[in-house]
Write an enzyme that holds these catalytic residues in place. Structure first.
Site, PDB file in Angstrom:
ATOM      1  N   PRO A   2       1.073  -1.175   0.031  1.00 20.54           N
ATOM      2  CA  PRO A   2       0.091   0.097  -0.041  1.00 20.54           C
ATOM      3  C   PRO A   2       0.758   1.068   0.108  1.00 20.54           C
ATOM      4  O   PRO A   2       1.689   1.364   0.481  1.00 20.54           O
ATOM      5  CB  PRO A   2      -0.790  -0.002   1.320  1.00 20.54           C
ATOM      6  CG  PRO A   2      -0.086  -0.897   2.115  1.00 20.54           C
ATOM      7  CD  PRO A   2       0.579  -1.989   1.129  1.00 20.54           C
ATOM      8  N   GLU A   3       0.320   2.215  -0.489  1.00 20.91           N
ATOM      9  CA  GLU A   3       0.923   3.496  -0.443  1.00 20.91           C
ATOM     10  C   GLU A   3       0.693   4.269   0.909  1.00 20.91           C
ATOM     11  O   GLU A   3      -0.037   3.884   1.696  1.00 20.91           O
ATOM     12  CB  GLU A   3      -0.065   4.474  -1.571  1.00 20.91           C
ATOM     13  CG  GLU A   3       0.111   3.841  -2.984  1.00 20.91           C
ATOM     14  CD  GLU A   3       1.421   3.909  -3.746  1.00 20.91           C
ATOM     15  OE1 GLU A   3       2.236   4.883  -3.460  1.00 20.91           O
ATOM     16  OE2 GLU A   3       1.398   2.965  -4.480  1.00 20.91           O
ATOM     17  N   LYS A  51       4.747   4.189   5.708  1.00 17.19           N
ATOM     18  CA  LYS A  51       3.769   2.892   5.719  1.00 17.19           C
ATOM     19  C   LYS A  51       3.902   2.114   6.936  1.00 17.19           C
ATOM     20  O   LYS A  51       3.562   1.099   7.004  1.00 17.19           O
ATOM     21  CB  LYS A  51       4.532   2.069   4.419  1.00 17.19           C
ATOM     22  CG  LYS A  51       4.456   2.880   3.304  1.00 17.19           C
ATOM     23  CD  LYS A  51       4.658   1.843   2.209  1.00 17.19           C
ATOM     24  CE  LYS A  51       4.809   2.651   0.744  1.00 17.19           C
ATOM     25  NZ  LYS A  51       5.238   1.652  -0.358  1.00 17.19           N
ATOM     26  N   ASN A 167       4.399   1.688  -5.530  1.00 12.46           N
ATOM     27  CA  ASN A 167       4.509   1.659  -7.150  1.00 12.46           C
ATOM     28  C   ASN A 167       3.491   2.696  -7.567  1.00 12.46           C
ATOM     29  O   ASN A 167       3.855   3.161  -8.811  1.00 12.46           O
ATOM     30  CB  ASN A 167       4.240   0.402  -7.592  1.00 12.46           C
ATOM     31  CG  ASN A 167       4.785  -0.142  -8.763  1.00 12.46           C
ATOM     32  OD1 ASN A 167       6.110   0.562  -9.012  1.00 12.46           O
ATOM     33  ND2 ASN A 167       4.291  -0.777  -9.558  1.00 12.46           N
ATOM     34  N   ARG A 252       9.282  -4.399  -9.249  1.00 13.69           N
ATOM     35  CA  ARG A 252       7.946  -3.944  -9.243  1.00 13.69           C
ATOM     36  C   ARG A 252       7.543  -3.663 -10.938  1.00 13.69           C
ATOM     37  O   ARG A 252       8.583  -3.604 -11.633  1.00 13.69           O
ATOM     38  CB  ARG A 252       7.780  -2.395  -8.408  1.00 13.69           C
ATOM     39  CG  ARG A 252       7.930  -2.897  -7.006  1.00 13.69           C
ATOM     40  CD  ARG A 252       6.667  -3.458  -6.491  1.00 13.69           C
ATOM     41  NE  ARG A 252       6.802  -3.458  -4.964  1.00 13.69           N
ATOM     42  CZ  ARG A 252       7.580  -4.147  -4.194  1.00 13.69           C
ATOM     43  NH1 ARG A 252       8.360  -5.304  -4.825  1.00 13.69           N
ATOM     44  NH2 ARG A 252       7.573  -4.012  -2.830  1.00 13.69           N
TER      45      ARG A 252
END
Length: 269
Positions: A2-3, A51, A167, A252
């Site tokens: 997650p961002e 995060k 990403n 990624r």
């Protein structure tokens, strides 16, 4: 993974639901911490750093969690049915009127609140830090410039440079700046613009679950190139390409428009 805005929103919701509340139930269903019972403790606050999320208690301890790829925090009313299987629950914090459940939290640490820096002290400036100022910007720029030989796509993902970019935002920042993700940092015309743009995109989406980088509320139009492999670029119509960037567990999927983002590209697969 997650961002930072996703973690920020989870922290905001947990803070509103739990702060000042005494726990009727405080289960840690993680092999390392299963013997610890938090029932009876009062939640004094919830904080996020990039995060990372910290739930703090009145005994001077904090519960650190990181969502990784599949983790999530859910809030329920007592007796409500959970949306994920009970065997995925790693934390259950229940007050008189709310139940916070942490699912698939593989990384959990119970530690003194005064020692939280042990887990996040290595990170770059948090892009969603409410106290962000020119000092934070300068430090992020210094850390980014120190990675002159790194590809900008990978440098943006490096949490030691600045905390919070995943990403999705790495992809969209590169597109909006007209940079190939494989461009070396030393060749980025204005590195400070990458920092400012990343922070702006995160802030725009920090208080809502939908993540839009285009400004559209329509999920089908929310992103410029992220998740749009093979589709036409929204600006020039060129087919969006993808390739893996990075090595091993750090690899990624990179999305980019070869016309709007000229520069280095991976060899044809």
């Amino acid at each position: 993974m997650p961002e930072g805005d996703t973690v920020h929103l989870a922290g905001k919701r947990l803070r509103a639901a739990l702060t000042g509340q005494r726990l009727r139930r405080g289960e840690l269903r993680h092999p390392r911490w299963v013997e610890h019972d938090l029932a009876g403790r009062t939640v004094t606050g919830v904080a996020t750093v990039g995060k990372h999320l910290f739930t703090r208690f009145d005994d001077g301890r904090s519960l650190h969690s990181h969502l990784r790829m599949d983790g999530a925090w859910h809030l329920y009313r007592p007796a409500m049915r959970w949306k994920r299987p009970a065997h995925q629950a790693r934390v259950v914090l229940e007050t008189d009127d709310r139940v916070a459940v942490g699912f698939a939290l593989h990384d959990l640490v119970l530690l003194p609140t005064a020692q939280e820096d042990r887990l996040v002290g290595h990170l770059g400036p948090d892009l969603l830090d409410p106290c962000w100022d020119t000092t934070h910007s300068a430090e992020a720029l210094r850390r980014l410039a120190a990675r002159a030989d790194h590809e900008i796509g990978l440098a943006l993902l490096e949490q030691r440079v600045m905390a919070g970019v995943g990403n999705l935002y790495k992809t969209e920042v590169c597109f909006l700046l007209g940079l190939s993700p494989w461009t070396p940092v030393r060749d980025v015309p204005e590195p400070s613009a990458a920092i400012s743009l990343a922070r702006d995109l995160l802030r725009r989406n920090a208080d809502r679950p939908q993540q839009s980088t285009t400004g559209s509320a329509n999920p089908a139009e929310a992103h410029w190139v992220y998740g749009r492999a093979g589709q036409p670029c929204r600006r020039c119509g060129t087919r969006i390409r993808t390739a893996m960037q990075g090595n091993g567990s750090h690899a990624r999927v990179a999305y980019w428009c070869p016309r709007c983002q000229p520069g280095p590209a991976p060899p044809p697969s």
